[in-house]
Design a protein around this motif. Structure first.
Motif, mmCIF file in Angstrom:
data_model
loop_
_atom_site.group_PDB
_atom_site.id
_atom_site.type_symbol
_atom_site.label_atom_id
_atom_site.label_comp_id
_atom_site.label_asym_id
_atom_site.label_seq_id
_atom_site.Cartn_x
_atom_site.Cartn_y
_atom_site.Cartn_z
ATOM 1 N N GLU A 169 -1.929 -11.163 -4.906
ATOM 2 C CA GLU A 169 -1.074 -11.067 -4.023
ATOM 3 C C GLU A 169 -0.118 -9.747 -4.782
ATOM 4 O OE1 GLU A 169 -0.335 -15.302 -4.163
ATOM 5 O OE2 GLU A 169 -1.492 -15.155 -2.615
ATOM 6 N N ILE A 170 0.160 -9.775 -5.970
ATOM 7 C CA ILE A 170 1.089 -9.502 -6.674
ATOM 8 C C ILE A 170 0.596 -7.742 -6.525
ATOM 9 C CG2 ILE A 170 1.673 -8.078 -9.283
ATOM 10 C CD1 ILE A 170 1.692 -11.397 -10.278
ATOM 11 N N ILE A 171 -0.280 -7.295 -6.409
ATOM 12 C CA ILE A 171 -0.936 -5.421 -6.713
ATOM 13 C C ILE A 171 -0.738 -5.858 -4.507
ATOM 14 C CG2 ILE A 171 -2.967 -4.199 -6.126
ATOM 15 C CD1 ILE A 171 -4.003 -5.735 -8.590
ATOM 16 N N TRP A 172 -0.953 -6.541 -4.122
ATOM 17 C CA TRP A 172 -0.728 -6.432 -2.636
ATOM 18 C C TRP A 172 -0.028 -6.452 -1.779
ATOM 19 C CZ3 TRP A 172 -4.156 -5.643 1.233
ATOM 20 C CH2 TRP A 172 -4.072 -5.858 2.654
ATOM 21 N N LYS A 173 1.341 -6.555 -2.948
ATOM 22 C CA LYS A 173 2.686 -6.715 -2.440
ATOM 23 C C LYS A 173 3.113 -5.677 -3.351
ATOM 24 C CE LYS A 173 7.272 -9.511 -2.722
ATOM 25 N NZ LYS A 173 7.506 -10.004 -4.090
ATOM 26 N N GLU A 174 3.163 -5.498 -3.972
ATOM 27 C CA GLU A 174 3.840 -3.900 -4.504
ATOM 28 C C GLU A 174 3.407 -3.012 -3.360
ATOM 29 O OE1 GLU A 174 3.380 -1.237 -8.417
ATOM 30 O OE2 GLU A 174 3.744 -3.636 -8.500
ATOM 31 N N GLY A 175 1.863 -2.871 -3.145
ATOM 32 C CA GLY A 175 1.243 -1.179 -2.339
ATOM 33 C C GLY A 175 2.303 -1.801 -0.785
ATOM 34 N N ASN A 176 1.868 -2.704 -0.280
ATOM 35 C CA ASN A 176 2.798 -2.974 1.309
ATOM 36 C C ASN A 176 4.135 -2.354 0.935
ATOM 37 O OD1 ASN A 176 0.797 -4.209 3.054
ATOM 38 N ND2 ASN A 176 1.272 -5.336 1.776
ATOM 39 N N GLU A 177 5.144 -2.764 -0.441
ATOM 40 C CA GLU A 177 6.674 -2.466 -0.702
ATOM 41 C C GLU A 177 6.264 -0.719 -0.885
ATOM 42 O OE1 GLU A 177 7.694 -4.560 -3.865
ATOM 43 O OE2 GLU A 177 8.186 -6.512 -2.830
ATOM 44 N N LEU A 178 5.252 -0.803 -1.519
ATOM 45 C CA LEU A 178 5.569 1.157 -1.803
ATOM 46 C C LEU A 178 5.020 1.821 -0.259
ATOM 47 C CD1 LEU A 178 3.199 1.146 -5.333
ATOM 48 C CD2 LEU A 178 6.064 2.380 -4.396
ATOM 49 N N THR A 179 3.646 1.363 0.355
ATOM 50 C CA THR A 179 3.946 1.666 1.022
ATOM 51 C C THR A 179 4.524 1.721 2.590
ATOM 52 O OG1 THR A 179 1.382 0.884 1.958
ATOM 53 C CG2 THR A 179 2.020 1.729 4.228
ATOM 54 N N ALA A 180 5.258 0.410 2.343
ATOM 55 C CA ALA A 180 6.413 0.784 3.511
ATOM 56 C C ALA A 180 8.046 1.972 3.431
ATOM 57 C CB ALA A 180 7.396 -0.668 3.551
ATOM 58 N N GLU A 190 -3.537 7.944 1.108
ATOM 59 C CA GLU A 190 -3.646 7.591 0.318
ATOM 60 C C GLU A 190 -3.750 5.877 0.023
ATOM 61 O OE1 GLU A 190 -6.570 8.725 -1.510
ATOM 62 O OE2 GLU A 190 -6.326 10.137 0.236
ATOM 63 N N SER A 191 -2.395 5.690 0.188
ATOM 64 C CA SER A 191 -1.654 4.541 -0.043
ATOM 65 C C SER A 191 -2.287 3.237 1.058
ATOM 66 C CB SER A 191 -0.074 4.415 -0.193
ATOM 67 O OG SER A 191 0.566 2.869 -0.350
ATOM 68 N N ASP A 192 -3.038 3.435 2.263
ATOM 69 C CA ASP A 192 -3.220 2.863 3.050
ATOM 70 C C ASP A 192 -5.047 2.302 2.689
ATOM 71 O OD1 ASP A 192 -3.075 1.117 5.771
ATOM 72 O OD2 ASP A 192 -4.655 2.566 6.045
ATOM 73 N N GLU A 193 -5.435 3.789 1.866
ATOM 74 C CA GLU A 193 -6.437 3.596 1.593
ATOM 75 C C GLU A 193 -6.710 2.196 0.821
ATOM 76 O OE1 GLU A 193 -10.508 5.941 -0.018
ATOM 77 O OE2 GLU A 193 -8.449 6.740 0.723
ATOM 78 N N THR A 194 -6.021 2.486 -0.249
ATOM 79 C CA THR A 194 -5.814 1.354 -1.389
ATOM 80 C C THR A 194 -6.025 0.131 -1.403
ATOM 81 O OG1 THR A 194 -5.040 3.692 -2.919
ATOM 82 C CG2 THR A 194 -4.939 0.980 -3.671
ATOM 83 N N LEU A 195 -5.139 -0.245 -0.372
ATOM 84 C CA LEU A 195 -4.737 -1.772 -0.094
ATOM 85 C C LEU A 195 -5.777 -1.608 1.616
ATOM 86 C CD1 LEU A 195 -0.832 -1.214 1.626
ATOM 87 C CD2 LEU A 195 -1.868 -2.562 -0.242
#
Length: 92
Positions: A64-75, A41-46
């Motif tokens: 950019e802020i949302i994108w960065k946070e999404g990538n951090e959560l996914t990691a 689901e996280s990957d789908e959101t990205l």
């Protein structure tokens, strides 16, 4: 754009709801199963955020802020999965 916005709402809120289920997992295997759903689901959101970026529907600086946070959560989700999978494999 409305369809994409709806998809982001669905996948983004699914991350939270499914993560809550992860926190209540009764075993490592259940944890892994549920965490994989969170990761999907996280990957789908990205993915949907990438669509918005490519279509230039929102200013890049806002995304950019949302994108960065999404990538951090996914990691974090990936790291958690690796840790628990290693624990499962070392038990066997």
């Amino acid at each position: 754009m409305k369809v994409v916005a709806n998809q982001i709402v669905r996948s983004g809120t699914s991350v939270g709801a499914n993560y809550r289920a992860v926190c209540r997992a009764r075993s490592d295997r259940e944890f892994v199963s549920k965490m994989n759903i969170v990761l999907e689901e996280s990957d789908e959101t990205l993915f949907w955020l990438e669509i918005i970026k490519e279509k230039m529907w929102v200013a890049k600086s806002e995304l950019e802020i949302i994108w960065k946070e999404g990538n951090e959560l996914t990691a974090i989700f990936v790291s958690s999965l690796k840790t628990v999978n290693n624990r499962i494999n070392n038990k066997n």
